[in-house]
Design an enzyme around this catalytic site. Structure first.
Site: not given
Lengths: 123, 450, 490
Positions: C15, C34, C50, C52, C175, C314, C339, C341, C404
């Site tokens: 988001i 962040e 996914i 949706h 924060v 979630r 926020i 799914s 790798c």
């Protein structure tokens, strides 16, 4: 006093009971062959191990080089040997089999390189 | 020729992580793909690949070895402990010494070696095989060869494979990675360590960690018996008073950023008893929970794999289900001694030479089946009348057992074994005469131990 | 720092990233804050990836509206940013006529929501679409507009684009408090750093409640709903054509069988409400349950093919809907909370929606002339044929140095990731896939560690798995313990 020792003379791994007698003799039972008796006696009186380790080098290209003792070393001496190896720096180039420490603590055991490391570029 | 770097004069730091402007920047700018042709290409420069290539070369064929690492010898270079070579070189050696001896032979033979070169694709229709590889130095290489030897070795099972619950902090390593970090790079993965799995690599690492000053708190083994050799139990655990918990599992790894502890739960009648769970405060977990043959390229070549070994199914000549593609060493099945890897691979190289030259014996092959108490037998087929070396993995622990070979229900060989253990591969030979007369459709043989 | 940003976005997950990138198209100064060492290290890291289709939620919900709008934006985003995305379609498989009733309900809901090309399938049609499906199925729903995306590559690309267009990214900025002095907020991090901003958007995922409290905004509680998933190797037997859903339960969409864009597959996720936001532990009980459910739908799925399992949480609000709006109690503060799914799917639409809220809050928005929506493509060795690889190597030979082996990732790709700011082992893993394959870093992690050290100058012992105290190596040998002699042989 009795000590239980697993025989490493062959893969059978017999469980030996070893008892030290006055005068340095050792009684071994549980062995299935003569080699077991010898193994038990030595493991009780003067156990030895081959030591392998890595030693710092003077080259960032191969920063560590592997070494081994040429023969098994008495167990009580191993910490001292390791300390000496960690303090030491090996100068490159070095060849597999070259001696790094000679006759450690008068045991007749040498430490040799187990790989070859040169300073040149790979060609 | 293109032979570039051998074990020994390998700049360990010349590849990944070399200082900027150092040897890391290849001078050559590649303008187009290079086509190369050989009688045989061997993939992998470990003991298996070198032993196989030497034999193919000795028979007068043009052979190349391709390896993604910067040295010959594969994983042996980090296996600095002794215990190698007693069968193959008749002398006790460390891993690097074993590797260097084979590498010296490869160098003397003048075999072309492509290091730092990764095989990206392998197409093996009948006839010519083609192999695409790339390296920073050589660019994209396109090999054509009549025969391919798969000798890619194996990899370690990891946490995901065995599903250890808990958090996912830093400090969980496979034993082989920890070995590499200590023995090649000189870094300590941790200070207080719990080792999961009593396989030989885990035991060797218990001693190695102790010798570099770390505290090994315990070795946790899910089985009721140790997976490694007795010698290693004694010299790597008993010597350091490291407890071995048999029939125990790690039921949880705890720690947010770095490992803080593991929880250990005993198994009772095969199921965990959570009431008896105990906690070991540690900063590192090492996994020594088995090896898996590395067969991604085999899959690309369309080679049929067996569930029993995790490696290709091979016939009496160690040839896979794809004509002209052979397999040997740990990519075929996981060995416990490099000496047997070298022996098997050298025989494989001999078969490759026969395939390239006069042709392999055309006689019909019979199936080889794993009987009672046997996990697998390699090879998966035999030719009657032809001496054959078998490798088998037992599933039981027993002293003074018997190995038995049956053909059409009739015992054709019986052999007494001093000890049977899953940890020790049983390596035995049968004479051609024992395997019966050649015929068009030989009956299967079944090998069992009890 | 004396500069005052026009907008600070707290949280660089899907988001926050979508928002930052959307706002970077305007003449605004934007800070993206962040708490973790890299972006996409929170909720979004464990996303199933996914996209949706938009039939799971009722038309009355904000969720459904943003889900549909977001779904339709992915082609354009992929065109501009180049992240892996495929519209593989979604099916919902029913195994009883009772379940078919729910399928009919989903169909009607989807049609009402405006999902294009939705269809109800009989057994034959469904098995044709998905031959690996258990033949006991009685039919189901097919939504061809559903898709899959690599969630971290999506977020990384959004942030990269945002940063190229002037957004200031500050990682490890957790924060802890904020004060409004009449003109702007002064936002303080745990480490004592300060950022000033006139407007603030709370996209802090699991921690949105704490952030809201720090700003004196609305009081609410985010409940972590933990989900555990299993990743299976490439070429797994059960790899499906579409994302396969069971008929959903009351709160969750159930255990899914998911093809990933990169060719691996996932089964999961579970859904368990927890109390601890940091709890992303996996448990042994889930494996059998998840696989039993997944294998009921796709019988050829095999546990032998598991590469790893992981868990994430979630961020759930009571009522289960998104909470997006201008705060009524804190000035110039916009909430984007709860926020869960289909947050990833909705993320570009949420960004659009929040941009309008900013405007509503009085923020002037002038399009930036220099805005460049495109990211330069980055090369991936595993996607190249030999001729392309050859051409790539003539630009930089390090594309031929494969670090790798499982995922065919070259040294050049790892260097690119580092130069883009991903300097932890996990950051590089998520950016390049090095270490994400079947050996899980057994062969490549020491190489990646060395390359990070070389490129950044960070001492090897200080390189971390994912920032903070997640150091990988605990010193050079021999280890100093203060008890080393006790450690020696007895």
């Amino acid at each position: 006093m009795e000590h239980e020792i697993i025989c490493l003379g062959c893969p059978n791994g017999c469980h030996l009971l070893c008892t030290s007698k006055p005068g340095g003799a050792v009684d071994v039972t549980g062995n299935t062959c003569d080699r077991g008796a010898d193994y038990g006696r030595e493991e009780l009186l003067e156990p030895k191990r081959t030591v392998t380790a890595v030693v710092r080098t003077d080259s960032p290209r191969v920063p560590w080089i592997s070494v081994k003792t040429t023969r098994p070393l008495a167990k009580p001496l191993i910490p001292e040997l390791l300390e000496e190896l960690y303090r030491a720096t090996a100068a490159l180039p070095a060849r597999r089999g070259d001696r790094f420490i000679e006759n450690f603590r008068n045991t007749g055991v040498d430490v040799v390189f187990t790989r070859t490391a040169s300073l040149e570029e790979a060609t | 020729m293109i032979v570039e770097a051998f074990v020994g004069n390998v700049p360990e730091n010349a590849g990944f992580g070399a200082p900027p402007g150092g040897t890391n920047t290849p001078a050559k700018v590649i303008s187009h793909m290079r086509d190369l042709e050989y009688d045989a290409v061997v993939i992998g420069a470990g003991a298996a690949g070198m032993a196989a290539a030497l034999r193919v070369h000795a028979a007068g064929f043009r052979v190349a070895i391709v390896d993604r690492e910067d040295h010959l010898g594969g994983i042996l270079l980090q296996c600095i402990h002794n215990g190698f070579g007693l069968h193959w070189f008749k002398e006790e050696l460390t891993g690097p010494e074993f590797a260097e001896r084979l590498a010296a032979q490869v160098r003397e033979a003048g075999i072309d070696v492509y290091l730092n070169t990764t095989v990206m694709d392998l197409v093996a229709d009948n006839g010519m095989k083609s192999l695409i590889a790339c390296s920073a130095e050589h660019g994209v290489l396109s090999f054509a060869a009549r025969a391919i030897v798969l000798a890619m070795g194996c990899r370690e099972r990891n946490r995901g494979n065995i599903g250890i619950p808990g958090s996912r902090p830093a400090g969980v390593f496979t034993a082989g990675l920890a070995q590499r970090l200590i023995n090649i790079d000189g870094y300590a993965p941790g200070k207080r360590v719990v080792i999961i799995g009593s396989g030989d690599i885990g035991l060797i690492m218990a001693r190695r960690l102790s010798w570099v000053g770390a505290k090994v708190l315990a070795v946790i083994e899910i089985l009721p018996h140790p997976s490694g050799l007795t010698r290693n139990i004694v010299q790597c655990l008993h010597d350091f008073d490291i407890p071995l918990y048999l029939s125990h599992i790690v039921s949880r790894i705890a720690g947010q950023d770095r490992v803080e502890a593991v929880e250990v739960t005993p198994l009772e009648n095969g199921t965990p008893n959570p009431a008896k769970t105990f906690r070991l405060e540690c900063d590192t977990v090492l996994l020594s929970v088995g090896l898996i043959p590395e067969n991604e390229l085999s899959k690309k070549a369309g080679v049929q794999l067996g569930h029993d070994t995790g490696g290709p199914r091979v016939d009496a000549h160690l040839m896979t289900s794809v004509d002209g593609v052979f397999a040997c060493g740990n990519v075929l099945h996981v060995h416990d001694l490099v000496d047997f890897v070298a022996d098997e691979s050298s025989r494989c190289g001999g078969n490759v030479a026969a395939y390239l030259g006069a042709g392999l014996s055309a006689g019909g092959q019979g199936r080889v089946q794993a009987g009672p108490n046997v996990k697998y037998v390699v090879p998966h087929a035999y030719v009657p009348g032809q001496d054959t070396q078998f490798s088998l993995r037992a599933m039981i622990v027993k002293k003074r057992g018997t190995l038995q070979v049956k053909r059409a229900g009739v015992v054709i060989k019986r052999k007494t074994l001093q000890h049977i253990k899953p940890a020790e591969m049983i390596y035995f030979k049968m004479k051609g005469t024992e395997l019966g007369p050649a015929g068009p459709d030989p009956a299967p043989i079944e090998i069992s131990v009890e | 720092m004396n500069d005052v940003f026009d907008v600070a976005i707290i949280g660089a997950g899907a988001i926050g990233a979508a928002l930052a990138r959307r706002l970077s198209a305007y003449d605004l100064s934007v800070a993206l804050l962040e708490r973790c060492a890299d972006v996409c290290f929170g909720v979004s890291k464990a996303n199933s990836g996914i996209i949706h289709a938009g039939f799971h939620h009722p038309v009355s919900s904000l969720k459904a509206r943003l889900e549909i709008r977001g779904n339709l934006m992915f082609e354009q985003l992929q065109h501009e940013l180049g992240f892996p995305f495929k519209r593989v379609g979604i099916i919902v498989a029913a195994f009883s006529y009772e379940e078919m009733k729910t399928v009919e309900h989903l169909y009607e809901q989807g049609v009402a929501n405006g999902v294009p090309r939705l269809e109800i399938c009989g057994r034959e049609r469904l098995l044709m679409l998905e031959p690996k499906l258990n033949p006991d199925t009685v039919g189901g729903l097919y939504a061809p507009t559903g898709g899959i995306v690599e969630p971290y590559r999506y977020v990384f690309a959004l942030v990269e684009s945002a940063v190229r267009n002037g957004v200031a990214l500050k990682t490890e900025f957790r924060v802890v408090r904020a004060q409004h002095d009449g003109e702007a907020y002064s936002i303080e991090s745990e480490a004592g750093h300060r950022v000033r901003a006139r407007r603030v958007i709370n996209a802090a995922g699991l921690h949105a409640d704490q952030v809201s409290a720090a700003f004196g905004a609305e009081a609410f509680t985010i409940v972590p709903r933990k989900g555990e998933e299993f990743l299976l190797e490439r070429n797994a037997a059960g790899f499906p054509n579409q994302v396969i859903f069971p008929v959903p339960g009351r709160h969750t969409k159930g255990i899914l069988v998911i093809p990933t864009v990169e060719g691996t597959m996932m089964v999961g996720p579970t859904a368990v409400e927890t109390e601890d936001k940091e709890d992303v532990e996996t448990t042994s009980d889930n494996l059998d349950r998840v696989f039993a459910q997944a294998m009921y739908m796709v019988p050829v799925i095999s546990k032998r093919e598991i590469i790893t399992s992981f868990a994430g949480s979630r961020p759930v609000l009571p009522g289960n809907d998104f909470y997006i709006g201008i705060s009524r109690s804190a000035p110039h503060f916009i909430q984007v909370a709860g926020i869960q799914s289909p947050g990833l799917t909705a993320s570009p639409a949420i960004a659009e929606y929040v941009k309008d809220l900013l405007k509503q809050d009085g923020q002037g928005l002038t399009e930036k002339a220099a805005y460049d929506p495109f990211l330069p493509p980055s090369a991936r060795v595993r996607e190249k044929n030999p001729a392309e690889l050859d051409a790539l190597m003539s630009e930089d030979p390090h594309y031929g140095h494969i670090a790798c082996r499982c995922e065919s990732v070259s040294e050049a790709e790892i260097v690119e990731a580092i130069r883009k700011g991903h300097t932890t082992l996990d950051g590089i893993k998520f950016y390049t896939r090095a270490g994400m394959g079947r050996c899980q870093g057994g062969f490549c992690s020491y190489r990646v560690i060395k390359i990070i050290a070389r490129e950044t100058g960070i001492p090897i012992e200080e390189i971390t798995k994912r920032g903070g105290g997640s150091r990988l190596l605990l010193g050079k040998i021999p280890v100093a313990q203060g008890e080393s002699s006790e450690q020696q042989m007895k």
